[in-house]
Design an enzyme around this catalytic site. Structure first.
Site, short mmCIF file in Angstrom:
data_model
loop_
_atom_site.label_atom_id
_atom_site.label_comp_id
_atom_site.label_asym_id
_atom_site.label_seq_id
_atom_site.Cartn_x
_atom_site.Cartn_y
_atom_site.Cartn_z
N VAL A 103 0.79 -1.23 0.00
CA VAL A 103 0.00 0.00 0.00
C VAL A 103 0.82 1.28 0.00
O VAL A 103 0.47 2.24 -0.67
CB VAL A 103 -1.02 0.01 1.16
CG1 VAL A 103 -0.32 0.03 2.50
CG2 VAL A 103 -1.98 1.16 1.04
N CYS A 104 1.92 1.29 0.74
CA CYS A 104 2.65 2.55 0.86
C CYS A 104 3.37 2.94 -0.41
O CYS A 104 3.78 4.08 -0.57
CB CYS A 104 3.62 2.48 2.03
SG CYS A 104 2.80 1.99 3.57
N SER A 105 3.55 1.98 -1.33
CA SER A 105 4.21 2.32 -2.59
C SER A 105 3.23 2.13 -3.75
O SER A 105 3.62 2.01 -4.89
CB SER A 105 5.43 1.43 -2.81
OG SER A 105 5.03 0.08 -2.83
N THR A 113 5.29 6.13 0.46
CA THR A 113 5.97 6.49 1.71
C THR A 113 6.87 5.34 2.17
O THR A 113 6.47 4.18 2.06
CB THR A 113 4.94 6.80 2.83
OG1 THR A 113 4.02 5.71 2.96
CG2 THR A 113 4.20 8.09 2.52
#
Lengths: 176, 174
Positions: A62-64, B145
């Site tokens: 998800v974060c990338s 992030t």
């Protein structure tokens, strides 16, 4: 997260691949499934800007994840009445589960059968891997491509390029 | 293409000398596991490069991380009492047990004025500041992030200490 490359801050990586239909060309129309019994066609959105975001696969971390990022940036696109459409070769059931998990507020289209046909139409298909490239296209209200970018392999493009292109396009229109 | 469009300024959360030739900017989300994993790596880089300027900016992926915004507000509220970095570190070090209650517990541990803390986390100007940093990140080409910028250029490499070290060494040989 991102692919290991020899020069991590090298600007050569930021130029992107030499692929994808370019500004000035008409955006080819298409009709793709978004659910088992619904289709979405590009021409439905004639009269508003459209951002096509091709991506390799649902379910990257998800974060990338480019879709999670675009979902977060969606209010900025909506300020310009732009319609965001995500396209990958995943089938509709995968899209439905992924969109629910990531709380996506825009449609995901399934370029599943024939596999990669629409991605290929936009010269945004990775033949080696059998998935769409990470490619962005900005299409104007008349259905003409105004900006495109195909990211280097393994690197998410981010939203800065398409957002800037959208704002410049809008500024040019209102200046007239 | 992706370059930091908002230069580092006195408005930023900074660690290290302001006139450093090496600036490392991180856009992060306190609920993001990759950011939590990168935290000890950044700490080690700070030890190895004491002359480096490190900046943290908020990039909360709130649609997928429901605690990202509250955590960012807690950090900003702590900042108003001069304890941003302490709160930042505490949030990442306690990544596996974040909650709204936990933020208050952290504030108490940091000996913050709790009435002021509670008021500040609900202050619209705090939310505005976080949103501004988020948009600045979007426009700079943040693509997930954590995203790092080294001397204004987006770092696309792996979060590997050796590779980051050698990249930083090229800019500030010691």
């Amino acid at each position: 997260m991102n692919a290991a490359r020899p020069s991590p801050t090298g600007s050569d990586q930021d130029r992107g691949q030499d692929k994808g239909l370019t500004a000035g060309q008409n955006a080819p129309d298409f009709s793709l499934k978004t659910t088992p019994d619904q289709r979405v066609s590009l021409k439905e959105f004639r009269g508003q800007p459209v951002i096509l975001t091709f991506y390799p696969a649902d379910w990257s971390p998800v974060c990338s994840d480019e879709m999670a990022l675009f979902n977060q940036v969606l209010p900025e696109f909506k300020k310009h009445r732009a319609m965001l459409l995500g396209i990958s070769v995943d089938n509709v059931w995968c899209h439905i589960a992924f969109a629910k998990d990531r709380n996506l507020h825009f449609p995901l289209l399934s370029d599943f059968h024939p596999k990669g046909e629409v991605s290929s139409l936009y010269d945004a298909y990775n033949e080696n891997e059998g998935v769409s490239e990470r490619a962005l296209f900005l299409i104007d209200e008349q259905g003409v491509i105004r900006w495109n970018y195909v990211a280097p392999i393994g690197i998410n493009p981010g939203a800065d390029g398409v957002l800037q292109a959208l704002e410049e396009m809008h500024a040019a229109t209102t200046a007239r | 293409m992706p370059r930091l469009i908002i230069p580092v300024s006195a408005e930023d959360h900074r660690r290290g000398p302001d006139d450093s030739p090496v600036q490392l900017v991180e856009y992060g989300d306190f609920e993001c596991p990759y950011c939590a994993a990168a935290h000890p790596l950044v700490q080690r880089l700070l030890q190895k490069f004491p002359e480096m300027l490190f900046v943290y900016r908020h990039f909360p992926l709130s649609e997928i991380h429901p605690l990202a915004l509250p955590a960012a507000y807690a950090a900003e509220a702590a900042d108003r009492q001069g304890k941003f970095w302490e709160m930042h570190d505490m949030l990442f070090e306690n990544h596996d047990r974040l909650s709204e209650d936990a933020f208050f517990a952290f504030a108490e541990t940091l000996d913050l004025d709790m009435a002021a803390f509670e008021e500040d986390i609900n202050d619209p100007s705090v939310a505005e500041r976080v949103q501004e940093q988020f948009i600045g990140g979007v426009r700079s080409g943040v693509n997930g992030t954590p995203t790092f910028f080294i001397n204004g250029q987006r770092y696309n490499g792996p979060l590997n200490e050796r590779i980051l070290e050698s990249t930083l060494h090229e800019l500030a040989p010691i």
